[in-house]
Motif scaffolding. Structure first.
Motif, PDB file in Angstrom:
ATOM      1  N   LEU A  25      20.263 -20.611  76.149  1.00 28.87           N
ATOM      2  CA  LEU A  25      21.249 -19.536  76.188  1.00 28.87           C
ATOM      3  C   LEU A  25      20.600 -18.205  75.834  1.00 28.87           C
ATOM      4  O   LEU A  25      19.839 -18.117  74.868  1.00 28.87           O
ATOM      5  N   VAL A  26      20.905 -17.188  76.613  1.00 27.98           N
ATOM      6  CA  VAL A  26      20.565 -15.809  76.289  1.00 27.98           C
ATOM      7  C   VAL A  26      21.874 -15.092  76.014  1.00 27.98           C
ATOM      8  O   VAL A  26      22.829 -15.203  76.790  1.00 27.98           O
ATOM      9  N   LEU A  63      25.124 -15.039  78.410  1.00 32.73           N
ATOM     10  CA  LEU A  63      26.378 -14.512  77.893  1.00 32.73           C
ATOM     11  C   LEU A  63      26.167 -13.044  77.566  1.00 32.73           C
ATOM     12  O   LEU A  63      25.300 -12.703  76.762  1.00 32.73           O
ATOM     13  N   VAL A  64      26.927 -12.178  78.218  1.00 34.46           N
ATOM     14  CA  VAL A  64      26.876 -10.747  77.953  1.00 34.46           C
ATOM     15  C   VAL A  64      28.152 -10.383  77.207  1.00 34.46           C
ATOM     16  O   VAL A  64      29.246 -10.511  77.750  1.00 34.46           O
ATOM     17  N   ASP A  65      27.999  -9.952  75.957  1.00 32.45           N
ATOM     18  CA  ASP A  65      29.137  -9.527  75.153  1.00 32.45           C
ATOM     19  C   ASP A  65      29.207  -8.002  75.224  1.00 32.45           C
ATOM     20  O   ASP A  65      28.482  -7.294  74.537  1.00 32.45           O
ATOM     21  N   ALA A  66      30.074  -7.504  76.102  1.00 39.66           N
ATOM     22  CA  ALA A  66      30.190  -6.060  76.323  1.00 39.66           C
ATOM     23  C   ALA A  66      31.511  -5.522  75.770  1.00 39.66           C
ATOM     24  O   ALA A  66      31.976  -4.474  76.214  1.00 39.66           O
ATOM     25  N   ARG A  67      32.075  -6.218  74.793  1.00 39.16           N
ATOM     26  CA  ARG A  67      33.364  -5.768  74.251  1.00 39.16           C
ATOM     27  C   ARG A  67      33.280  -4.404  73.598  1.00 39.16           C
ATOM     28  O   ARG A  67      34.256  -3.659  73.595  1.00 39.16           O
ATOM     29  N   ASP A  68      32.140  -4.045  73.048  1.00 38.63           N
ATOM     30  CA  ASP A  68      32.006  -2.747  72.384  1.00 38.63           C
ATOM     31  C   ASP A  68      31.519  -1.642  73.319  1.00 38.63           C
ATOM     32  O   ASP A  68      31.471  -0.474  72.922  1.00 38.63           O
TER      33      ASP A  68
END
Length: 144
Positions: A25-26, A63-68
């Motif tokens: 996982l990245v 997984l790209v966490d772009a919530r911010d």
């Protein structure tokens, strides 16, 4: 920063990249700082891409966490982002993007049309993790 199984491999003012070899996982976590220019977008994505060169993407989940990430929809930004994002996400076994709002979901959905592999786009971390089939402590996804 110690994530469960994740180790940091790259960081700049706009994002941090972690890799968990055990889960293949990245995780790319986007910060809230606005890109001041198209050149800054390109440089940030280039650094991230270089940090992933040793990782076998076809066997790895992204997984790209772009919530911010700040919302932007000006044409120059969208064109540069779409080009960089396409190049970055190519070749991964499966990709999930985590966003804060329905507006963000619509924007990324529009920008990612025609991608080689469709990506999962979510507003709930649990759904993104389920889509990828991985287990990550959800509290860690909020940690900068």
């Amino acid at each position: 920063m110690a994530f469960l199984g994740l180790r940091e491999i790259e960081r700049d003012p706009y994002a941090v990249v972690h890799h968990d070899p055990a889960q293949q996982l990245v995780l790319i976590k986007r910060y809230s700082l606005n890109y001041p220019s198209i050149a800054a977008i390109e440089l940030s994505f280039e650094r991230i891409d270089r940090s992933l060169e040793a990782i076998a993407r076809r066997h790895t989940l992204l997984l790209v966490d772009a919530r911010d990430a700040p919302l932007r929809n000006d044409a120059g930004f969208e064109n540069a982002f779409a080009h960089c994002h396409t190049r970055l996400t190519q070749g991964f076994k499966k990709t999930a993007v985590l966003l804060k709002s329905a507006t963000g979901v619509l924007q990324v959905g529009r920008l990612s049309k025609g991608y080689e592999k469709p990506m999962g786009i979510f507003t709930r971390p649990e759904d993104a993790l389920h889509h990828l089939g991985v287990s990550v402590d959800l509290k860690q996804l909020t940690d900068p």
